[in-house]
Write an enzyme that holds these catalytic residues in place. Structure first.
Site, short mmCIF file in Angstrom:
data_model
loop_
_atom_site.label_atom_id
_atom_site.label_comp_id
_atom_site.label_asym_id
_atom_site.label_seq_id
_atom_site.Cartn_x
_atom_site.Cartn_y
_atom_site.Cartn_z
N LYS A 20 0.82 -1.22 0.00
CA LYS A 20 0.00 0.00 0.00
C LYS A 20 0.85 1.26 0.00
O LYS A 20 0.56 2.20 -0.73
CB LYS A 20 -0.85 0.07 1.28
CG LYS A 20 -2.23 -0.41 1.16
CD LYS A 20 -3.11 -0.07 2.34
CE LYS A 20 -2.58 0.21 3.67
NZ LYS A 20 -1.87 -0.60 4.51
N ARG A 94 -10.11 0.97 8.61
CA ARG A 94 -9.79 -0.46 8.70
C ARG A 94 -10.99 -1.25 9.24
O ARG A 94 -10.96 -2.47 9.22
CB ARG A 94 -8.65 -0.70 9.69
CG ARG A 94 -7.27 -0.38 9.25
CD ARG A 94 -6.52 -1.60 8.72
NE ARG A 94 -5.20 -1.82 9.28
CZ ARG A 94 -4.13 -1.11 9.06
NH1 ARG A 94 -4.19 -0.03 8.30
NH2 ARG A 94 -2.97 -1.44 9.59
N ARG A 128 11.97 -8.54 6.56
CA ARG A 128 12.39 -7.13 6.68
C ARG A 128 13.14 -6.89 7.99
O ARG A 128 12.65 -7.21 9.07
CB ARG A 128 11.14 -6.27 6.59
CG ARG A 128 11.41 -4.79 6.57
CD ARG A 128 10.23 -4.02 6.06
NE ARG A 128 9.10 -4.06 6.97
CZ ARG A 128 7.96 -3.42 6.75
NH1 ARG A 128 7.81 -2.71 5.66
NH2 ARG A 128 6.98 -3.48 7.61
N ARG A 161 11.39 -5.03 13.43
CA ARG A 161 10.33 -4.26 14.09
C ARG A 161 9.40 -5.24 14.80
O ARG A 161 9.10 -6.29 14.25
CB ARG A 161 9.51 -3.50 13.02
CG ARG A 161 9.72 -2.01 13.01
CD ARG A 161 9.02 -1.34 11.85
NE ARG A 161 7.61 -1.69 11.70
CZ ARG A 161 6.79 -1.17 10.79
NH1 ARG A 161 7.22 -0.28 9.95
NH2 ARG A 161 5.53 -1.54 10.70
N ARG A 172 -1.63 -9.79 12.93
CA ARG A 172 -2.05 -8.59 12.18
C ARG A 172 -2.89 -8.99 10.96
O ARG A 172 -3.89 -8.36 10.65
CB ARG A 172 -0.83 -7.80 11.68
CG ARG A 172 -0.14 -7.01 12.77
CD ARG A 172 1.20 -6.53 12.30
NE ARG A 172 1.12 -5.43 11.35
CZ ARG A 172 2.13 -5.05 10.57
NH1 ARG A 172 3.27 -5.69 10.61
NH2 ARG A 172 1.99 -4.04 9.76
#
Ligand code: AMP
Length: 209
Positions: A20, A94, A128, A161, A172
């Site tokens: 996104k 959301r 990541r 993270r 999530r």
């Protein structure tokens, strides 16, 4: 954009890690829209240690959504500064209550949905690693550091993270699916203008509105 020009109110939807952010910045550059990302807004509040930021961190670290009341107030407050601009909302709404609150305040013209398989997202997000001091981002698959777990420039350790750790990513994605499905249905019925499918899947465009 002049005051008399028609302003565009657009929303981009997609699971965390669906791309996104990247797609949004291309759209906003190309069409001169303001980009408002709810995740960036929350992270900015967390960095500045605001009351909302401290509260948001407790939810984000657990892979949970910020409560609707808090998130809606924050997003609508931010949009008040952008009334004379066209904008693209990224990450908000959301949930259905957020979508309804947004509809109560603005007329949303266009909704773009990025539909990426969850397995692809999971692989991508857990690959990541970042260098916290500079924000430099590495990807184990596409852009690995020269030495495993070490920043190329400073030699300092890289971290993952909290919300990129596998257990948090799964939470999530599940939260995204449960909470966001009703929002997609809500928009799909009326305003979804483009339905973007990921390369490798059968693709097509859906026009509505
Ligand atoms: P993002 O960068 O969009 O993935 O957002 C990071 C995290 O911020 C999400 O996992 C949620 O915990 C929180 N968040 C972002 N946008 C919203 C929203 N519209 N409603 C509730 N929580 C949100």
């Amino acid at each position: 954009m002049g005051a008399s020009a028609r302003l565009l109110r657009a929303v981009i939807m997609g699971a965390p890690g669906s791309g996104k952010g990247t797609v949004s910045s291309r759209i906003t550059k190309h069409f001169a829209l303001k980009h408002l990302s709810s995740g960036d807004l929350l992270r900015d509040n967390m960095l500045r240690g605001t009351e909302i930021g401290v509260l948001a961190k407790t939810f984000i670290d657990q892979g949970k959504l910020i409560p609707d009341g808090v998130m809606t107030r924050l997003a609508l407050h931010e949009l008040k500064n952008l009334t004379q601009y066209s904008w693209l909302l990224d990450g908000f709404p959301r949930t259905l209550p957020q979508a309804e609150a947004l509809d109560g305040a603005y007329q949303i013209d266009t909704v773009i949905n990025l539909n990426v398989p969850f397995e692809v997202i999971k692989q991508r997000l857990t690959a990541r690693w970042i260098h916290p001091a500079s924000g430099r981002v590495y990807n184990i698959e596409f852009n690995p550091p020269k030495a495993v777990g070490i920043d190329d420039l400073t030699g300092e350790p890289l971290i993952q993270r909290d919300d990129d750790k596998p257990e948090t990513v799964v939470k999530r994605l599940k939260a995204y699916e449960v909470q966001t499905q009703p929002v997609l249905e809500y928009y799909r019925a009326t305003r979804m203008r483009a339905y973007v499918l990921w390369p490798g899947r059968k693709s097509g465009a859906m026009r509505g509105g």
